[in-house]
Design a protein around this motif. Structure first.
Motif, PDB file in Angstrom:
ATOM      1  N   LEU A   1       2.292  -3.298  -5.845  1.00  0.00           N
ATOM      2  CA  LEU A   1       0.971  -2.711  -6.084  1.00  0.00           C
ATOM      3  C   LEU A   1       0.559  -1.793  -4.940  1.00  0.00           C
ATOM      4  CD1 LEU A   1      -1.006  -5.704  -7.633  1.00  0.00           C
ATOM      5  CD2 LEU A   1      -0.062  -3.702  -8.800  1.00  0.00           C
ATOM      6  N   VAL A   2       0.903  -2.139  -3.706  1.00  0.00           N
ATOM      7  CA  VAL A   2       0.603  -1.249  -2.580  1.00  0.00           C
ATOM      8  C   VAL A   2       1.249   0.111  -2.811  1.00  0.00           C
ATOM      9  CG1 VAL A   2       1.064  -0.832  -0.123  1.00  0.00           C
ATOM     10  CG2 VAL A   2       0.247  -3.077  -0.871  1.00  0.00           C
ATOM     11  N   ARG A   3       2.505   0.103  -3.200  1.00  0.00           N
ATOM     12  CA  ARG A   3       3.187   1.373  -3.449  1.00  0.00           C
ATOM     13  C   ARG A   3       2.539   2.118  -4.616  1.00  0.00           C
ATOM     14  NH1 ARG A   3       9.461   2.888  -3.504  1.00  0.00           N
ATOM     15  NH2 ARG A   3       9.325   4.847  -4.645  1.00  0.00           N
ATOM     16  N   ARG A   4       2.245   1.399  -5.692  1.00  0.00           N
ATOM     17  CA  ARG A   4       1.712   2.039  -6.896  1.00  0.00           C
ATOM     18  C   ARG A   4       0.353   2.696  -6.636  1.00  0.00           C
ATOM     19  NH1 ARG A   4       2.490  -1.947 -11.682  1.00  0.00           N
ATOM     20  NH2 ARG A   4       4.501  -1.997 -10.637  1.00  0.00           N
ATOM     21  N   PHE A   5      -0.518   2.005  -5.924  1.00  0.00           N
ATOM     22  CA  PHE A   5      -1.840   2.565  -5.654  1.00  0.00           C
ATOM     23  C   PHE A   5      -1.766   3.734  -4.668  1.00  0.00           C
ATOM     24  CE2 PHE A   5      -3.488  -1.461  -7.436  1.00  0.00           C
ATOM     25  CZ  PHE A   5      -4.462  -0.946  -8.272  1.00  0.00           C
ATOM     26  N   HIS A   6      -0.912   3.634  -3.683  1.00  0.00           N
ATOM     27  CA  HIS A   6      -0.793   4.744  -2.737  1.00  0.00           C
ATOM     28  C   HIS A   6      -0.186   5.979  -3.393  1.00  0.00           C
ATOM     29  CE1 HIS A   6      -1.798   1.895   0.463  1.00  0.00           C
ATOM     30  NE2 HIS A   6      -1.999   2.954   1.211  1.00  0.00           N
ATOM     31  N   GLU A   7       0.779   5.784  -4.268  1.00  0.00           N
ATOM     32  CA  GLU A   7       1.344   6.926  -4.981  1.00  0.00           C
ATOM     33  C   GLU A   7       0.293   7.574  -5.880  1.00  0.00           C
ATOM     34  OE1 GLU A   7       4.798   5.446  -6.973  1.00  0.00           O
ATOM     35  OE2 GLU A   7       6.095   5.787  -5.225  1.00  0.00           O
ATOM     36  N   ALA A   8      -0.550   6.754  -6.501  1.00  0.00           N
ATOM     37  CA  ALA A   8      -1.607   7.301  -7.355  1.00  0.00           C
ATOM     38  C   ALA A   8      -2.580   8.150  -6.541  1.00  0.00           C
ATOM     39  CB  ALA A   8      -2.357   6.172  -8.060  1.00  0.00           C
ATOM     40  N   VAL A   9      -2.931   7.678  -5.343  1.00  0.00           N
ATOM     41  CA  VAL A   9      -3.830   8.446  -4.475  1.00  0.00           C
ATOM     42  C   VAL A   9      -3.159   9.742  -4.027  1.00  0.00           C
ATOM     43  CG1 VAL A   9      -5.002   8.460  -2.237  1.00  0.00           C
ATOM     44  CG2 VAL A   9      -5.116   6.424  -3.696  1.00  0.00           C
ATOM     45  N   ARG A  10      -1.912   9.646  -3.591  1.00  0.00           N
ATOM     46  CA  ARG A  10      -1.203  10.819  -3.073  1.00  0.00           C
ATOM     47  C   ARG A  10      -0.973  11.875  -4.142  1.00  0.00           C
ATOM     48  NH1 ARG A  10       3.004   8.392  -1.428  1.00  0.00           N
ATOM     49  NH2 ARG A  10       4.537   9.138  -2.905  1.00  0.00           N
TER      50      ARG A  10
ATOM     51  N   CYS B   1      -1.404  -1.841   4.011  1.00  0.00           N
ATOM     52  CA  CYS B   1      -1.571  -0.518   3.399  1.00  0.00           C
ATOM     53  C   CYS B   1      -1.474   0.584   4.451  1.00  0.00           C
ATOM     54  CB  CYS B   1      -2.905  -0.435   2.665  1.00  0.00           C
ATOM     55  SG  CYS B   1      -2.944  -1.324   1.093  1.00  0.00           S
ATOM     56  N   ALA B   2      -2.088   0.356   5.615  1.00  0.00           N
ATOM     57  CA  ALA B   2      -2.025   1.345   6.685  1.00  0.00           C
ATOM     58  C   ALA B   2      -0.594   1.512   7.181  1.00  0.00           C
ATOM     59  CB  ALA B   2      -2.942   0.925   7.838  1.00  0.00           C
ATOM     60  N   TRP B   3       0.118   0.381   7.321  1.00  0.00           N
ATOM     61  CA  TRP B   3       1.526   0.446   7.752  1.00  0.00           C
ATOM     62  C   TRP B   3       2.357   1.223   6.736  1.00  0.00           C
ATOM     63  CZ3 TRP B   3       6.199  -0.795   5.694  1.00  0.00           C
ATOM     64  CH2 TRP B   3       7.296  -0.839   6.570  1.00  0.00           C
ATOM     65  N   TYR B   4       2.157   0.938   5.448  1.00  0.00           N
ATOM     66  CA  TYR B   4       2.922   1.621   4.405  1.00  0.00           C
ATOM     67  C   TYR B   4       2.594   3.114   4.386  1.00  0.00           C
ATOM     68  CZ  TYR B   4       4.742   2.905  -0.162  1.00  0.00           C
ATOM     69  OH  TYR B   4       5.429   3.529  -1.178  1.00  0.00           O
ATOM     70  N   ARG B   5       1.334   3.461   4.500  1.00  0.00           N
ATOM     71  CA  ARG B   5       0.926   4.867   4.495  1.00  0.00           C
ATOM     72  C   ARG B   5       1.588   5.614   5.656  1.00  0.00           C
ATOM     73  NH1 ARG B   5      -4.078   3.986   3.304  1.00  0.00           N
ATOM     74  NH2 ARG B   5      -4.654   3.506   5.451  1.00  0.00           N
ATOM     75  N   ASP B   6       1.618   4.998   6.845  1.00  0.00           N
ATOM     76  CA  ASP B   6       2.246   5.631   7.997  1.00  0.00           C
ATOM     77  C   ASP B   6       3.760   5.762   7.808  1.00  0.00           C
ATOM     78  OD1 ASP B   6      -0.217   5.771   9.174  1.00  0.00           O
ATOM     79  OD2 ASP B   6       0.084   4.045  10.503  1.00  0.00           O
ATOM     80  N   ALA B   7       4.376   4.719   7.218  1.00  0.00           N
ATOM     81  CA  ALA B   7       5.821   4.753   6.991  1.00  0.00           C
ATOM     82  C   ALA B   7       6.195   5.843   6.007  1.00  0.00           C
ATOM     83  CB  ALA B   7       6.300   3.393   6.482  1.00  0.00           C
ATOM     84  N   VAL B   8       5.411   5.995   4.932  1.00  0.00           N
ATOM     85  CA  VAL B   8       5.678   7.048   3.943  1.00  0.00           C
ATOM     86  C   VAL B   8       5.488   8.414   4.579  1.00  0.00           C
ATOM     87  CG1 VAL B   8       4.849   8.120   1.816  1.00  0.00           C
ATOM     88  CG2 VAL B   8       5.164   5.629   1.944  1.00  0.00           C
ATOM     89  N   ALA B   9       4.428   8.580   5.375  1.00  0.00           N
ATOM     90  CA  ALA B   9       4.181   9.866   6.043  1.00  0.00           C
ATOM     91  C   ALA B   9       5.338  10.229   6.966  1.00  0.00           C
ATOM     92  CB  ALA B   9       2.877   9.805   6.818  1.00  0.00           C
ATOM     93  N   ALA B  10       5.862   9.224   7.670  1.00  0.00           N
ATOM     94  CA  ALA B  10       6.996   9.480   8.558  1.00  0.00           C
ATOM     95  C   ALA B  10       8.240   9.881   7.773  1.00  0.00           C
ATOM     96  CB  ALA B  10       7.280   8.235   9.403  1.00  0.00           C
ATOM     97  N   ASP B  11       8.475   9.214   6.650  1.00  0.00           N
ATOM     98  CA  ASP B  11       9.622   9.548   5.806  1.00  0.00           C
ATOM     99  C   ASP B  11       9.510  10.963   5.245  1.00  0.00           C
ATOM    100  OD1 ASP B  11      10.756   7.105   6.255  1.00  0.00           O
ATOM    101  OD2 ASP B  11      10.105   6.217   4.365  1.00  0.00           O
ATOM    102  N   LEU B  12       8.291  11.339   4.818  1.00  0.00           N
ATOM    103  CA  LEU B  12       8.078  12.681   4.283  1.00  0.00           C
ATOM    104  C   LEU B  12       8.293  13.737   5.360  1.00  0.00           C
ATOM    105  CD1 LEU B  12       4.959  12.084   2.000  1.00  0.00           C
ATOM    106  CD2 LEU B  12       7.310  12.498   1.275  1.00  0.00           C
ATOM    107  N   ALA B  13       7.867  13.433   6.589  1.00  0.00           N
ATOM    108  CA  ALA B  13       8.043  14.369   7.690  1.00  0.00           C
ATOM    109  C   ALA B  13       9.515  14.584   7.992  1.00  0.00           C
ATOM    110  CB  ALA B  13       7.297  13.858   8.932  1.00  0.00           C
ATOM    111  N   VAL B  14      10.290  13.505   7.960  1.00  0.00           N
ATOM    112  CA  VAL B  14      11.732  13.615   8.187  1.00  0.00           C
ATOM    113  C   VAL B  14      12.397  14.411   7.070  1.00  0.00           C
ATOM    114  CG1 VAL B  14      13.883  12.306   8.270  1.00  0.00           C
ATOM    115  CG2 VAL B  14      11.884  11.506   9.550  1.00  0.00           C
ATOM    116  N   ALA B  15      11.951  14.182   5.819  1.00  0.00           N
ATOM    117  CA  ALA B  15      12.538  14.884   4.677  1.00  0.00           C
ATOM    118  C   ALA B  15      12.310  16.390   4.754  1.00  0.00           C
ATOM    119  CB  ALA B  15      11.937  14.337   3.376  1.00  0.00           C
ATOM    120  N   ARG B  16      11.188  16.785   5.336  1.00  0.00           N
ATOM    121  CA  ARG B  16      10.897  18.214   5.470  1.00  0.00           C
ATOM    122  C   ARG B  16      11.798  18.871   6.521  1.00  0.00           C
ATOM    123  NH1 ARG B  16       5.367  16.315   5.777  1.00  0.00           N
ATOM    124  NH2 ARG B  16       4.391  16.369   3.715  1.00  0.00           N
TER     125      ARG B  16
END
Length: 314
Positions: free
Chosen positions: A183-192, A299-314
């Motif tokens: 659910l943490v992933r699902r809600f954060h993806e919906a927001v993003r 949620c904050a940890w997951y948001r930061d982890a996703v942001a870091a992954d996206l930054a690396v992907a770029r």
């Protein structure tokens, strides 16, 4: 335990194993190995590893885990992999006469219709929940192996039954994770992605108990230092929440303001599961992290982890 006590944490990169390592770091001599370095399903390799490092304490936190969907899709894998992991570690530890071992079971191995709150005596008193019975049977075998080793070899081995755990480093896979990280992933993806609706599996009515992984780690340290009994001991909060209520907490923490829809075509699993934790609280341990606080931090940890992954992907 002292700074010279050699403690092997099997599964040190998992949710509870990593939390336990954080709790023990600097207090003991930690021994770890990644899955690339050691396949715990390989009995010979596991025996050689333990013989080389000679731990005085072993914590069996390694396991193949997943939510309802993953268990239903691959019951053979959950049964076979967990049995092999447990047997490899415990047979090797028994051969070396490791004096202290803690095996982690799971509250999902209690009967589907166990009396609530669930006391340790409820184990094996009724049919299992069908959606995770293969995993449950493997974990029950681990609990029984601990009892058998104590009876036959006199070693002070113990087993614990943690409730649903969550926290940083959890498995957030969209289909193979447990309900809270899913659910943490699902809600954060919906927001993003700007979605106006999030779908939650089931009716939302089932009730579950959740414990932060850092609280679980503190409980395991208490058990290693203070508990010596053949019967498993529950680790949890003794408080539960509906899946609908859980979804609302995660929606709030993630900033989601859209609609939450429950898909009752998907399975609910056990109607309610909450543990009686009187035995472990009698040892002096209490959970310190409230659910709302823990979810916000996760949620904050997951948001930061996703942001870091996206930054690396770029």
């Amino acid at each position: 335990m002292s700074r010279n006590t050699r403690v092997y944490v099997a599964g040190h990169r998992g949710l509870v194993g990593s939390a336990l390592c954080r709790a023990l770091r600097g207090r003991v001599e930690l021994v770890t190995a990644t899955s690339a370095e050691l396949d715990l399903r390989d009995a010979a390799a596991t025996a050689a590893f333990l013989d080389r490092h000679r731990p005085e304490v072993v914590v069996v936190a390694a396991a193949r885990v997943g939510g309802i969907g993953a268990n239903a899709a691959a019951p053979v894998d959950f049964l076979s992999d967990n049995l092999r992991i447990q047997l490899s570690i415990m047979d090797a530890a028994r051969a070396l006469r490791v004096p202290r071992l803690l095996f982690l079971g799971s509250s999902c191995i209690y009967p589907r219709q166990a009396r609530l709150p669930i006391r340790e005596e409820e184990l094996m008193t009724g049919p299992l929940e069908p959606t995770n019975s293969a995993y449950a049977v493997a974990k029950i075998a681990g609990v029984e192996q601990v009892r058998a080793v104590r009876a036959q070899h006199g070693l002070a081995w113990i087993s614990a039954m943690p409730t649903n755990l969550y926290g940083p480093g959890d498995n957030f896979h969209p289909t193979r994770s447990h309900v809270l990280p899913a659910l943490v992933r699902r809600f954060h993806e919906a927001v993003r992605e700007g979605h106006g609706e999030v779908v939650v599996w089931g009716t939302g009515a089932p009730r579950r108990e959740f414990l932060h992984s850092d609280d679980a780690a503190a409980a395991l340290v208490t058990l290693l230092e203070s508990y010596d009994d053949p019967d498993p001991i529950n680790v949890g909060t003794g408080r539960d929440i509906s899946i609908a209520g859980l979804a609302r907490l995660i929606a709030d923490a993630s900033g989601f303001r859209g609609r939450v829809r429950f898909d009752d075509a998907k399975p609910d699993g056990t109607p309610r599961k909450v543990l009686d934790v009187s035995r472990i609280t009698a040892l002096g341990w209490r959970p310190a992290i409230a659910l709302r606080e823990g979810i916000a931090a996760t949620c904050a940890w997951y948001r930061d982890a996703v942001a870091a992954d996206l930054a690396v992907a770029r």
